[in-house]
Each structure stands twice: as structure tokens, then as C-alpha cells.
Design an enzyme around this catalytic site. Structure first.
Site, PDB file in Angstrom:
ATOM      1  N   GLU A 104      40.383  39.282  44.365  1.00 58.73           N
ATOM      2  CA  GLU A 104      40.947  38.484  43.281  1.00 58.73           C
ATOM      3  C   GLU A 104      42.448  38.794  43.115  1.00 58.73           C
ATOM      4  OE1 GLU A 104      38.845  39.195  39.634  1.00 58.73           O
ATOM      5  OE2 GLU A 104      39.795  37.514  38.605  1.00 58.73           O
ATOM      6  N   GLY A 115      39.668  37.693  31.067  1.00 58.32           N
ATOM      7  CA  GLY A 115      38.845  37.996  29.908  1.00 58.32           C
ATOM      8  C   GLY A 115      38.013  39.254  30.124  1.00 58.32           C
ATOM      9  N   GLY A 116      37.549  39.471  31.369  1.00 60.57           N
ATOM     10  CA  GLY A 116      36.644  40.584  31.629  1.00 60.57           C
ATOM     11  C   GLY A 116      37.235  41.669  32.518  1.00 60.57           C
ATOM     12  N   SER A 117      38.310  41.347  33.228  1.00 59.04           N
ATOM     13  CA  SER A 117      38.940  42.363  34.071  1.00 59.04           C
ATOM     14  C   SER A 117      40.423  42.063  34.187  1.00 59.04           C
ATOM     15  CB  SER A 117      38.295  42.406  35.463  1.00 59.04           C
ATOM     16  OG  SER A 117      38.591  41.235  36.178  1.00 59.04           O
ATOM     17  N   THR A 118      41.163  43.057  34.658  1.00 61.90           N
ATOM     18  CA  THR A 118      42.604  42.869  34.824  1.00 61.90           C
ATOM     19  C   THR A 118      43.017  43.452  36.168  1.00 61.90           C
ATOM     20  OG1 THR A 118      44.769  43.256  33.812  1.00 61.90           O
ATOM     21  CG2 THR A 118      43.154  44.998  33.514  1.00 61.90           C
ATOM     22  N   GLN A 119      43.935  42.778  36.843  1.00 63.51           N
ATOM     23  CA  GLN A 119      44.354  43.218  38.166  1.00 63.51           C
ATOM     24  C   GLN A 119      45.849  43.526  38.217  1.00 63.51           C
ATOM     25  OE1 GLN A 119      42.633  39.917  38.172  1.00 63.51           O
ATOM     26  NE2 GLN A 119      40.803  41.180  38.128  1.00 63.51           N
TER      27      GLN A 119
HETATM   28  O1  LIG Z   1      41.988  27.373  35.493  1.00 65.88           O
HETATM   29  C1  LIG Z   1      42.471  27.884  34.491  1.00 65.88           C
HETATM   30  N1  LIG Z   1      43.042  27.162  33.523  1.00 65.88           N
HETATM   31  C2  LIG Z   1      43.588  27.687  32.437  1.00 65.88           C
HETATM   32  N2  LIG Z   1      43.593  28.989  32.208  1.00 65.88           N
HETATM   33  C3  LIG Z   1      43.007  29.780  33.111  1.00 65.88           C
HETATM   34  C4  LIG Z   1      42.432  29.278  34.269  1.00 65.88           C
HETATM   35  N3  LIG Z   1      41.929  30.294  34.970  1.00 65.88           N
HETATM   36  C5  LIG Z   1      42.172  31.398  34.249  1.00 65.88           C
HETATM   37  N4  LIG Z   1      42.842  31.091  33.122  1.00 65.88           N
HETATM   38  C6  LIG Z   1      43.295  32.058  32.102  1.00 65.88           C
HETATM   39  O2  LIG Z   1      42.542  33.234  32.354  1.00 65.88           O
HETATM   40  C7  LIG Z   1      42.201  33.865  31.119  1.00 65.88           C
HETATM   41  C8  LIG Z   1      40.723  34.012  31.070  1.00 65.88           C
HETATM   42  O3  LIG Z   1      40.294  34.770  32.188  1.00 65.88           O
HETATM   43  P1  LIG Z   1      38.965  34.476  32.969  1.00 65.88           P
HETATM   44  O4  LIG Z   1      38.026  33.672  32.134  1.00 65.88           O
HETATM   45  O5  LIG Z   1      39.307  33.883  34.295  1.00 65.88           O
HETATM   46  O6  LIG Z   1      38.392  35.930  33.083  1.00 65.88           O
HETATM   47  P2  LIG Z   1      38.204  36.880  34.343  1.00 65.88           P
HETATM   48  O7  LIG Z   1      39.316  36.577  35.327  1.00 65.88           O
HETATM   49  O8  LIG Z   1      38.323  38.271  33.786  1.00 65.88           O
HETATM   50  O9  LIG Z   1      36.855  36.565  34.879  1.00 65.88           O
HETATM   51  C9  LIG Z   1      42.759  32.980  30.024  1.00 65.88           C
HETATM   52  O10 LIG Z   1      44.017  33.534  29.658  1.00 65.88           O
HETATM   53  C10 LIG Z   1      42.995  31.672  30.687  1.00 65.88           C
HETATM   54  O11 LIG Z   1      44.141  31.040  30.119  1.00 65.88           O
HETATM   55 CA   LIG Z   2      40.416  34.700  36.130  1.00 63.60          CA
END
Ligand SMILES: O=c1[nH]cnc2c1ncn2[C@@H]1O[C@H](COP(=O)(O)OP(=O)(O)O)[C@@H](O)[C@H]1O
Ligand SMILES: [Ca+2]
Length: 428
Positions: free
Chosen positions: A220, A250-254
Site C-alpha cells: 500500500e 482510517g485504520g492504518s498509516t504508512q
Molecule cells: O477514493 C477516495 N476518495 C476520497 N478519499 C479517499 C479515497 N481513498 C481514500 N480516501 C481518504 O482516505 C481516508 C480514509 O482511509 P481509508 O478508508 O482508505 O482507510 P485505510 O486506508 O486505513 O483502509 C479519508 O481521509 C479519505 O478522504
Molecule cells: Ca486508504
């Protein structure tokens, strides 16, 4: 970064947004102006993901060609040159084909429908994208797996509307899940993936055995790093220094960057280094994904432990709880002081929500600006008014963006410059 490269991307991209009510949807064609919007961000990262997963990871031999092709188009380099062929036609012998990519994030599931055009004897280029996002994320259906099918079906219907009938059975559909599913117990995650696969299999699209999976955190981070460095030009110009990438999901950071110092490589803990080969060059990257430290998951951990009334100031209380959560979890690597970073996702949303950056154009700031903003917000009364005497100099400082705004969708992120990040680090 030059103005206009990615903005070309927006011209050929149709985004379909879920309204706040969550039901209505609208198509927003971009009429060719240079306005940069946040929705251009997912295209960039998903193209990077597509390049990384489909070509670099699985077919290393053809990585360079594929990367030049797809990322080149993502940057808009060729889009101004030819008119967009109507879907399904093969003008001047051009082949047209499609790909459907699902990004199953922890807070939402998004579909990207890509259209590619391949002139005879040439490599394919990306000519159009349709996007739609749904909330909540797949993991919200962990205890009601059947219900997850509805949203996936809705997003597949977007693809069906977008892709001509004749192309359906040759169009691959892929879903990559991130932190939401990584955080679930394995069995629950597998049930959700299985459900998605069933829905995919019932669709008219091309469904491979490994069409649905959980992507690991390193993949990722690396795919986003490739994209941002392509967009900043550093992959094409060997002498140009690369930028780092920060994504707060929302659940992880890179965090991903290319270390220059041998000491950084030596001091990196196990699992923090990875290598990719691109353009006949091997990149040894520092890349790490912190599972559970996405904004939402970290908030849950922090707030979950709250009991009774706070005695210290709200800000101090927050700082101490965050420190407890982060203690011994996050590796601090010295070299980041000297690396320019581009930051995405909730870094963007949070900075825009407190006015640190422009909500449309993104902007530049120092890490310390987030701290100032947090102090300011923590001093607000519940009704949003500042308290009369916060007794803290930080609130007197304007919460503005430092440095120039970027005019790029890659900059639907926050840019941290070298000096700025060094300065910020020294403040911490
Ligand atoms: O396709 C997209 N459209 C708009 N925002 C997105 C999109 N993909 C990720 N984000 C942003 O990513 C964040 C939410 O992260 P995500 O739901 O992807 O969690 P994760 O990467 O930890 O699984 C929000 O800040 C959102 O604005
Ligand atoms: Ca994401």
C-alpha cells in the site's frame, strides 16, 4: 511541480459522488479548467496501485514499459494530444479495453473503472476513469456478511453502465482491501472476501482466482510512493531527489521514503525496508505501515480508555493519551528531517478542516502546524467559540499555510518541505 500535469487527468475523469444523504449520485464532468479537486487523489493512488500490483510485483520484467505507459498517462502527458474515442470503438485501429479496481478501505469502498487505449504496436494508455465511493467500509459488515453484497453490487452496476456490453466478459475486476479487513479476525475477513468474490462471480466481468484479497501495508505504501514520485517527476529524472509519502487512512498509516544515508538503512528495524526494481534501477525504500494507527482506529484506542472527568486541560490530556498509545510503536528515523514529504488522506482532511490548507488546492505546512491547530481546537468551547483566555501563545498565531499552494491533485495532500519538516521535528 509544474502546473497542469495532473489537472489534465481530471479532464478525462468522471467522478460519481455519493451525496451526504448517501443515496443520490451525480456525475461531475470536469470541463478542462485547471481547478484541482480532492477527488483527483484516488485516481493517482489507484493508478499507482494498479501499476505496482499488476506490473511491478507480478510481472517484473515488463515493469518499466507498463509504468511509463500508465503513469505517463495518469500525469496527463498524452491526454491533450488526442480526442477521447467513444467507448467501444477502435478508432484508427486503436484497441480499447477496461479494468475495474475496487479499493476496500476501512472507512469506505470505492470503485475505479479505467478505460485504456492502445494504438497499434504501442503500449496502452489510460483514457478515462469513472469513480464512485460508498460508506461504510466492508469491515462494517463483519457481523452481517450478506448485507455487504448490496454495496458491491451497486458499484459493479456503475461499471456495467460505464463499460460497453461487448467488453464485459474481457474486463477484469479486482478488489484490494486495506486496514479495515486487516484489523478483523481472519475468519471474519475471509467470509467478507468470499462474499465479494461470489458477487463478482455472478457479474458478467472477468473474475480471476485471486481477484479479491487483502493488500499488505508495505504494498500500500510503496504503490502510493511510486505514484507521488512519478507525479513530482523524480522517477523520470534520475538526478532529482525523491519525495517521501505519508498516508493517514482510517485504520492504518504508512510512511515511505527513499533513504540516502547508509546510517538510515543500518538503523532501520526489521520489516521497515523493502526493495523494488523499476527503470533498471533498484530502489531500497524505507516503508512501514502502522496497523491500528489510522485516524479512526487510533481515536478508538485513545477514547476507549477514557474514564471520569478530565483534570488537566483537554489538550494536555489528549497529548498524554496519544503519547501512551504511540509509545514504543513508532520508529523515528532521523533522515526524515531532510526529506520532503507529501501527505494524504486524513492528513489532508484534517488540515483542510481547520483551515491549514486550501480545501481545493491542498498546500504546504510544517508538522508543528498540526499541533498548533490541535491546541486551538482543544481550546474551543463545545459551541465552537474560542474560550476567552486560553492562556497559550499558540492560539494567537494565525493558522495559515506556510509556503506556496500546489496546483496539483497529487497535492490533494499536504506537502511538507525539507526545512519545514526539519523545523517541525526539532520542535517535537
Ligand atoms: O477514493 C477516495 N476518495 C476520497 N478519499 C479517499 C479515497 N481513498 C481514500 N480516501 C481518504 O482516505 C481516508 C480514509 O482511509 P481509508 O478508508 O482508505 O482507510 P485505510 O486506508 O486505513 O483502509 C479519508 O481521509 C479519505 O478522504
Ligand atoms: Ca486508504
Amino acid at each position: 511541480m509544474k502546473r497542469g500535469t495532473c489537472c489534465e487527468t481530471c479532464r478525462k475523469t468522471t467522478y460519481i459522488h455519493q451525496s451526504s444523504a448517501g443515496k443520490e449520485m451525480r456525475k461531475i464532468p470536469n470541463h478542462g479548467n485547471l481547478r484541482v479537486t480532492k477527488v483527483a487523489y484516488p485516481l493517482g493512488l489507484c493508478v499507482g496501485l494498479f501499476i505496482y500490483v499488476a506490473y511491478i510485483k507480478w510481472h517484473r520484467a515488463s515493469a518499466t514499459q507498463a509504468f511509463l505507459s500508465i503513469a505517463g498517462v495518469a500525469s496527463g502527458a498524452r491526454w491533450g494530444q488526442q480526442a477521447h474515442s467513444p467507448p467501444g470503438t477502435a478508432a484508427h485501429g486503436h484497441e480499447v479495453f477496461y479494468g475495474i479496481m475496487f479499493d476496500a478501505g476501512s472507512t469506505g469502498t470505492r470503485v475505479h473503472v479505467f478505460q485504456f487505449d492502445q494504438p497499434p504496436g504501442e503500449i496502452p494508455t489510460l483514457t478515462h476513469e469513472t469513480f464512485k465511493a460508498l460508506k461504510p467500509g466492508l469491515s462494517a459488515y463483519a457481523d452481517d456478511v450478506e448485507k455487504s453484497a448490496q454495496g458491491i453490487q451497486e458499484l459493479l452496476d456503475v461499471a456495467k453502465q460505464d463499460i460497453p456490453f461487448d467488453f464485459w466478459k474481457t474486463t477484469p475486476v479486482v478488489l484490494k482491501a486495506t486496514a479495515g479487513l486487516r484489523l478483523l479476525p481472519g475468519e471474519k475477513a475471509q467470509k467478507l472476501l468470499q462474499k465479494v468474490k461470489e458477487v463478482f462471480k455472478a457479474s458478467p466481468f472477468l473474475v480471476g482466482d485471486d481477484c479479491v484479497s487483502i493488500m499488505n501495508g508495505t504494498d500500500e505504501g510503496v504503490s502510493a510512493w511510486i505514484t507521488v514520485n512519478f507525479l513530482t517527476g523524480s522517477l523520470k529524472a534520475p538526478g532529482r531527489s525523491s519525495v517521501g509519502m505519508l498516508d493517514l487512512g482510517g485504520g492504518s498509516t504508512q510512511i515511505t521514503f527513499l533513504p540516502r544515508l547508509e546510517a538510515t538503512l543500518q538503523a532501520s528495524p526489521p520489516g521497515h525496508l523493502t526493495a523494488i526494481r523499476m527503470f533498471n534501477r533498484t530502489y531500497r525504500l524505507y516503508s512501514y505501515s502502522y496497523l491500528g494507527l489510522g485516524l479512526m482506529s487510533a481515536r478508538l484506542a485513545i477514547l476507549g480508555g477514557v474514564e471520569g472527568q478530565p483534570e488537566a486541560s483537554l489538550h494536555e490530556l489528549c497529548v498524554s493519551r496519544v503519547s501512551e498509545i504511540l509509545r514504543n510503536k513508532v520508529h523515528r528515523t532521523e533522515e526524515v528531517k531532510h526529506v520532503e514529504f507529501y501527505a494524504f488522506s486524513y492528513y489532508y482532511d484534517l488540515a483542510a478542516s481547520v483551515g491549514l490548507i486550501d480545501a481545493e488546492n491542498g498546500g504546504s505546512l510544517v508538522v508543528g502546524d498540526f499541533e498548533l491547530a490541535a491546541k486551538y481546537v482543544d481550546h474551543l468551547e463545545p459551541d465552537g467559540e474560542p474560550v476567552s483566555d486560553p492562556g497559550d501563545a499558540a492560539t494567537e498565531q494565525p493558522l495559515c499555510v506556510h509556503g506556496p499552494h500546489l496546483h496539483q491533485p497529487a497535492a490533494a495532500g499536504v506537502r511538507l518541505s525539507q526545512e519545514q519538516s526539519a523545523e517541525a521535528d526539532s520542535e517535537n
